[in-house]
Scaffold this active site. Sequence first.
Site, mmCIF file in Angstrom:
data_model
loop_
_atom_site.group_PDB
_atom_site.id
_atom_site.type_symbol
_atom_site.label_atom_id
_atom_site.label_comp_id
_atom_site.label_asym_id
_atom_site.label_seq_id
_atom_site.Cartn_x
_atom_site.Cartn_y
_atom_site.Cartn_z
ATOM 1 N N ARG A 58 0.857 -1.185 0.000
ATOM 2 C CA ARG A 58 0.000 0.000 0.000
ATOM 3 C C ARG A 58 0.895 1.237 0.000
ATOM 4 O O ARG A 58 1.339 1.682 1.061
ATOM 5 C CB ARG A 58 -0.926 -0.013 1.221
ATOM 6 C CG ARG A 58 -1.925 -1.152 1.223
ATOM 7 C CD ARG A 58 -2.910 -1.009 2.363
ATOM 8 N NE ARG A 58 -2.287 -1.306 3.643
ATOM 9 C CZ ARG A 58 -2.426 -2.464 4.292
ATOM 10 N NH1 ARG A 58 -3.146 -3.424 3.765
ATOM 11 N NH2 ARG A 58 -1.834 -2.653 5.458
ATOM 12 N N ASP A 98 1.925 5.128 -0.122
ATOM 13 C CA ASP A 98 1.307 6.309 0.475
ATOM 14 C C ASP A 98 0.862 7.302 -0.591
ATOM 15 O O ASP A 98 1.249 7.204 -1.764
ATOM 16 C CB ASP A 98 2.307 7.008 1.405
ATOM 17 C CG ASP A 98 2.787 6.112 2.526
ATOM 18 O OD1 ASP A 98 1.985 5.297 3.012
ATOM 19 O OD2 ASP A 98 3.970 6.222 2.909
ATOM 20 N N ARG A 113 10.735 6.143 3.811
ATOM 21 C CA ARG A 113 10.816 7.600 3.887
ATOM 22 C C ARG A 113 11.462 8.068 5.195
ATOM 23 O O ARG A 113 12.186 9.060 5.222
ATOM 24 C CB ARG A 113 9.426 8.205 3.711
ATOM 25 C CG ARG A 113 8.863 8.017 2.302
ATOM 26 C CD ARG A 113 7.378 8.304 2.231
ATOM 27 N NE ARG A 113 7.079 9.658 2.645
ATOM 28 C CZ ARG A 113 5.841 10.078 2.928
ATOM 29 N NH1 ARG A 113 4.815 9.226 2.826
ATOM 30 N NH2 ARG A 113 5.630 11.319 3.291
#
Length: 326
Positions: free
Chosen positions: A132, A134, A279
């Site tokens: 999934r 972002d 990230r």
Amino acid sequence: MKRIVILPLCLLLLCGGCGKKSSTAANIQEQYSRVATAQMEAEVTFHTPQEDRSFTLQCTFTPEESTVTVTAPETVKGVTATVSGEELTIAYDGTRFFGWERQPGKDTIQGKLESVLSRLQGHPVDVTGAGRTDAGVHARAMTANVVLDVEETPETIRDYLNRYLPDTIAVREVKEASPRFHARYNALGKTYRYICFDGPVKPVFDRKYVTLLDYRPDVERMQQAAAYLTGEHDFASFCGNPRMKKSTVRLVDSITVERRKDRVIFTFHGTGFLQNMVRILVGTLLEVGRGYWEPAYVQDILAAKDRKLAGPTAPPEGLCLMKVDY
């Protein structure tokens, strides 16, 4: 004879002749439960009210594999039973999307795919992705799977999708897959790439795919820090979900940091990643690269298992899912 393996979680009979779910779905579930309990074979009779036809299928439960095998003639009174899994490889520009996962009232990658495939199928379908991503994150090769009961070839399905999907989503490939194939659970590894730009003149044509820096990070220092992060660790400090209840141990077997002119490129490969993990790793390495922390300090961040000690979550636009391994 045609043998169709149906997973318990997807126990629906789909008839290519009518293009709709059978009205006997409840009957199938009831008969399946009886077969599973008795660990035996059973005959199930189905009726298609649209065409006023009835036929009988032989169902056999396999307890070791928790599946039901349905054996049916190629054609039963003119109705052909066709259930097949399809594996999709998808590229997308995530700039204007609210991530991969469907959300009511918002544009998402999964939502767009399901909308187009549901039109092709004639009823709602579920698309399962390998992960999934972002909001704002891109992909060159996201893998997904879907179960369809259409007669079209994989190439025709691909072309249909690309005809009706927005220009920012492209289905690169569609191929037949086992009904057991699960894009997420069967994945063995993923490769992510994150690109930063620190040149004097802003990049006009790829500005949506890089993160702009107003400083020039030290690549050698970041490489040293990356070496401490490589391997199997508890990455709780690098997880964006504070309510994570499952294990936060992950194997990241490769982290590379390199400079190509005015770009700094981070590449990560691992068996799995936590929410926002890549990230946050990039944000932490950049703090080392700009001199805020010493490279060895990332060991303390790992040991603390505290998100507040790691660096900031880097912006989404520089991140791209490059590949999923199977």
